[in-house]
Scaffold this motif. Sequence first.
Motif, short mmCIF file in Angstrom:
data_model
loop_
_atom_site.label_atom_id
_atom_site.label_comp_id
_atom_site.label_asym_id
_atom_site.label_seq_id
_atom_site.Cartn_x
_atom_site.Cartn_y
_atom_site.Cartn_z
N ASP A 217 31.27 54.72 38.52
CA ASP A 217 31.40 55.38 37.28
C ASP A 217 32.96 55.46 36.74
OD1 ASP A 217 32.60 57.20 38.97
OD2 ASP A 217 30.87 58.68 39.23
N GLU A 218 33.26 56.64 36.03
CA GLU A 218 34.40 56.65 35.46
C GLU A 218 35.64 57.11 36.20
OE1 GLU A 218 33.51 61.16 33.73
OE2 GLU A 218 34.43 59.65 32.37
N ARG A 219 35.17 57.53 37.51
CA ARG A 219 36.04 58.04 38.73
C ARG A 219 36.41 56.87 39.58
NH1 ARG A 219 33.57 62.25 41.73
NH2 ARG A 219 31.65 61.21 41.10
N THR A 220 35.63 55.90 39.42
CA THR A 220 35.62 54.62 40.66
C THR A 220 36.72 53.45 40.34
OG1 THR A 220 33.37 54.96 40.72
CG2 THR A 220 34.34 53.20 41.86
N VAL A 221 37.41 53.24 41.09
CA VAL A 221 38.23 52.03 41.16
C VAL A 221 37.30 50.80 41.56
CG1 VAL A 221 40.12 50.68 42.64
CG2 VAL A 221 40.26 53.21 41.71
N VAL A 222 37.38 49.66 41.04
CA VAL A 222 36.50 48.38 41.24
C VAL A 222 37.63 47.44 41.69
CG1 VAL A 222 34.84 46.98 40.35
CG2 VAL A 222 34.63 49.36 39.80
N VAL A 223 37.21 46.64 42.54
CA VAL A 223 38.24 45.43 42.81
C VAL A 223 37.34 44.33 43.30
CG1 VAL A 223 39.95 44.18 44.31
CG2 VAL A 223 40.00 46.75 43.58
N THR A 224 37.53 43.13 42.61
CA THR A 224 36.80 41.87 43.08
C THR A 224 37.58 40.94 43.75
OG1 THR A 224 37.02 40.57 41.04
CG2 THR A 224 35.14 42.25 40.97
N LEU A 225 36.93 40.30 45.12
CA LEU A 225 37.80 39.59 45.65
C LEU A 225 37.00 38.27 46.13
CD1 LEU A 225 39.20 42.32 48.19
CD2 LEU A 225 40.30 41.39 46.29
N SER A 226 35.83 37.89 45.53
CA SER A 226 34.92 37.28 46.11
C SER A 226 35.27 35.65 45.73
CB SER A 226 33.58 37.43 45.74
OG SER A 226 33.30 36.99 44.48
N HIS A 227 35.86 35.34 44.84
CA HIS A 227 36.03 34.11 44.07
C HIS A 227 34.78 33.54 43.82
CE1 HIS A 227 40.43 33.57 44.69
NE2 HIS A 227 40.03 34.10 46.00
N VAL A 236 32.75 42.98 37.65
CA VAL A 236 33.61 43.58 36.30
C VAL A 236 32.63 44.01 35.21
CG1 VAL A 236 35.41 42.60 34.71
CG2 VAL A 236 35.36 41.93 37.20
N ALA A 237 31.81 43.58 34.90
CA ALA A 237 31.16 43.90 33.61
C ALA A 237 30.61 45.29 33.85
CB ALA A 237 29.81 43.07 33.48
N SER A 238 29.90 45.65 35.16
CA SER A 238 29.58 46.78 35.45
C SER A 238 30.85 47.96 35.15
CB SER A 238 28.73 47.03 36.72
OG SER A 238 29.63 46.58 37.75
N ALA A 239 31.73 47.72 35.70
CA ALA A 239 33.09 48.35 36.03
C ALA A 239 33.40 48.71 34.43
CB ALA A 239 34.28 47.90 36.71
N LEU A 240 33.48 47.69 33.51
CA LEU A 240 33.94 48.16 32.21
C LEU A 240 32.77 48.84 31.38
CD1 LEU A 240 34.85 44.37 31.13
CD2 LEU A 240 36.58 46.43 31.65
#
Length: 317
Positions: A217-227, A236-240
């Motif tokens: 949600d809007e309070r969450t930090v999202v990082v992708t590391l999988s390659h 990334v789409a869900s985070a946006l």
Amino acid sequence: MQQEVLDLIEAAAAAGEQAAVATVVSTIRSAPRQPGSKFVVTESGRMVGSVSGGCVEADVATRAQELFSGANAGVVHYGVADSDAWEVGLSCGGEIDVYLEKADPALWAAIQVVLNEDGYGMLYTDTATGEKRFERGVLEATELREDGVFAEVVEGPLRVVIFGAAEAAEHLCAYGKQLGWRTTVVDPRPALATPERLPSAGSIVKSWPEELGDIVDERTVVVTLSHEERLDIPAVASALRANARYVGAIGAKKTQERRRAALLEQGFSADDLARINGPAGLDLGGRQPSQIALAIAAEIVQVTSGGARRKPAPTAA
């Protein structure tokens, strides 16, 4: 909100003691603590938190005892210390305004209940009258408003969701543990998403991003590391879509370009893509997984603490 602040207010109330809460409400120049930082003092002299990193806490503690004896709540200004005089001040060259008041145990207990339920909200304090109110589910800027009302965000630990059980994920979770973050690692691959590989993770979810529901949600930090684009792009789409607080994605230039092109095809705008920190992390020059995680952790602190705006994404090729 620092848990130790709430714990001490509760403990003081249980012991029949008064407690005072000092809150930084405004700063000028290089103040050591941000608005919202708190320092709690009890009648018996127990203390937690900080409003200046040690420069003025002793004076605040003295004023707190005066408060218990009948002095009024109010704003105390601390400026630059005179090196030739024994006066209270800030040696860093900054200035702070601190609002000092007696704690209302019922109010803080109610806030604790909200945080226990993973809720959040805004606490409004009229620094002229002392009137306070808490609104759950509201998220605004922490600031002292022109009408003298100090508005501050009240929420639990920073929520960090990491997509991809890479080696850097464990290091990022380890840094997060030291910083008080609540970390979750998401990866649908059972061989990688294990407690043995990720001992520092707060939780591990074996799932694809599309199956997670409202974990972001809007309070969450999202990082992708999988390659792995099948994991990274939906994450990334869900985070946006959720307007996450920070969106970071690793990957070289071509990987970033492919990801942006795929997101544009899904209907995301250039402004949406500009919210992605890619490649994620400050440019510290390190290439080892632990160094990459450190760079990402540093950027998360920078962005979520108001130290910098999100980096603009390059134009898609």
